[in-house]
Design an enzyme around this catalytic site. Structure first.
Site, PDB file in Angstrom:
ATOM      1  N   ASP A 149      -3.764  -0.994   7.855  1.00 46.46           N
ATOM      2  CA  ASP A 149      -4.310   0.313   8.197  1.00 46.46           C
ATOM      3  C   ASP A 149      -3.619   1.380   7.359  1.00 46.46           C
ATOM      4  O   ASP A 149      -2.383   1.398   7.244  1.00 46.46           O
ATOM      5  CB  ASP A 149      -4.089   0.573   9.690  1.00 46.46           C
ATOM      6  N   ASP A 167     -11.453   6.505   0.313  1.00 50.06           N
ATOM      7  CA  ASP A 167     -12.853   6.081   0.328  1.00 50.06           C
ATOM      8  C   ASP A 167     -13.077   5.305   1.617  1.00 50.06           C
ATOM      9  O   ASP A 167     -13.053   4.081   1.640  1.00 50.06           O
ATOM     10  CB  ASP A 167     -13.152   5.223  -0.898  1.00 50.06           C
TER      11      ASP A 167
END
Length: 310
Positions: A149, A167
């Site tokens: 993460d 992104d």
């Protein structure tokens, strides 16, 4: 991987778990593979010689000309704005296309590319048509790949970067936790991890349906202390306009930016034109709200735009 022909049938429940109605493909296509990971339902689709990788019902990346245009706009504006480009961090880069673009710069020394899903990263590293398209970027000796993460990664490191590319998928009711990668708390953390003169680019959805999404990210970045310039990319024959924000630690004049490398679709003139927002985007500027760890600003915008939830 097994391969079979699938003729599109609107509303087919068996495929709707992998390809949403909003992302339906015109004509026949081949499903190369359907994969279930702990994080996503993934479909790899072949059509007219191109691969499209779906995650959660939506295209995550592809080997199309659209992907070239999207990734060039995503990467090269931040690279042009940054004072240095030695260290680059890409969060959400499992397809390797943004990494491919960052590798065009000879002064780049190290790229760290993150993707939460290990399977997505394996597709970017090992699936032959994707590897050919990204030019083997995720296997390059300048590139370190990480399955983690993005927020957890940044919270647990004190390293800094010159350019950061975000992104990321849009947060939704099914993935509200993704909002924590768009919050003022996260952007403040990004600011701490950015070298002086650094630059960040952030994907901000499409302008035709969600201009408020762009302006909410804009407002949140400003609240975190960044100088922010929104920009967009639109092909004349394309229905979608892609929106982005450039966030920097010091003020940037778009007319001072220049392309440093040669690409398929961008020139210095085109780069500067992308900051000249059309009227339909500018009139929504004051509609942005600040995303925090504790609210659902962006989820609410997406729900209203795509699912007619009030």
């Amino acid at each position: 991987m097994s391969k079979y022909r699938y003729s599109k049938v609107s509303g087919d429940a068996s495929i709707r778990e992998y390809i949403s109605l909003e992302e339906d493909i015109d004509g026949e296509y081949t499903i190369v593979s359907k994969l279930n990971t702990p994080l996503h339902k993934i479909a790899i689709v072949e059509q007219e010689g191109n691969l499209l990788v779906y995650s959660g019902g939506y295209v995550m990346f592809s080997t199309t000309d659209d992907e070239d245009r999207y990734s060039e706009a995503m990467v090269h504006i931040a690279m042009a704005a940054a004072a240095k480009r030695k260290r680059v961090l890409i969060i959400g880069g499992g397809g390797g296309i943004t990494t491919r673009e960052a590798l065009r710069y000879s002064d780049v020394r190290k790229i760290t590319t993150l993707d939460l899903d290990e399977v997505i990263m394996k597709i970017g590293k090992k699936l032959e048509p994707v590897v050919a398209f990204n030019k083997g970027s995720l296997n390059h000796d300048k590139v370190k790949t990480v399955n983690e993460d993005g927020r957890k990664f940044l919270e647990e490191t004190d390293k800094k970067w010159d350019v950061i590319i975000l992104d990321l998928p849009e947060p939704s009711r099914k993935s509200v936790e993704v909002s924590r990668l768009y919050s003022v708390e996260f952007y403040s953390l990004l600011k701490e991890r950015l070298n002086p003169g650094g630059a960040i680019s952030i994907a901000c959805s499409n302008g035709d349906s969600t201009p408020q999404y762009l302006w909410s990210i804009y407002a949140t970045l400003r609240d975190a202390g960044f100088h922010v310039l929104p920009y967009y990319y639109l092909e004349e024959d394309d229905a979608d306009d892609w929106l982005y924000c450039l966030a920097t630690t010091s003020e940037v004049n778009p007319n001072d930016l220049s392309m440093v490398v040669s690409t398929k679709n961008l020139t210095t003139e085109r780069l500067r034109q992308m900051f000249d927002l059309p009227y339909y985007l500018n009139i929504a500027k004051n509609t942005g709200k600040i995303q925090t760890d504790d609210n659902t600003v962006l989820v609410d915008i997406i729900d209203k735009a795509y699912y007619n939830f009030e």
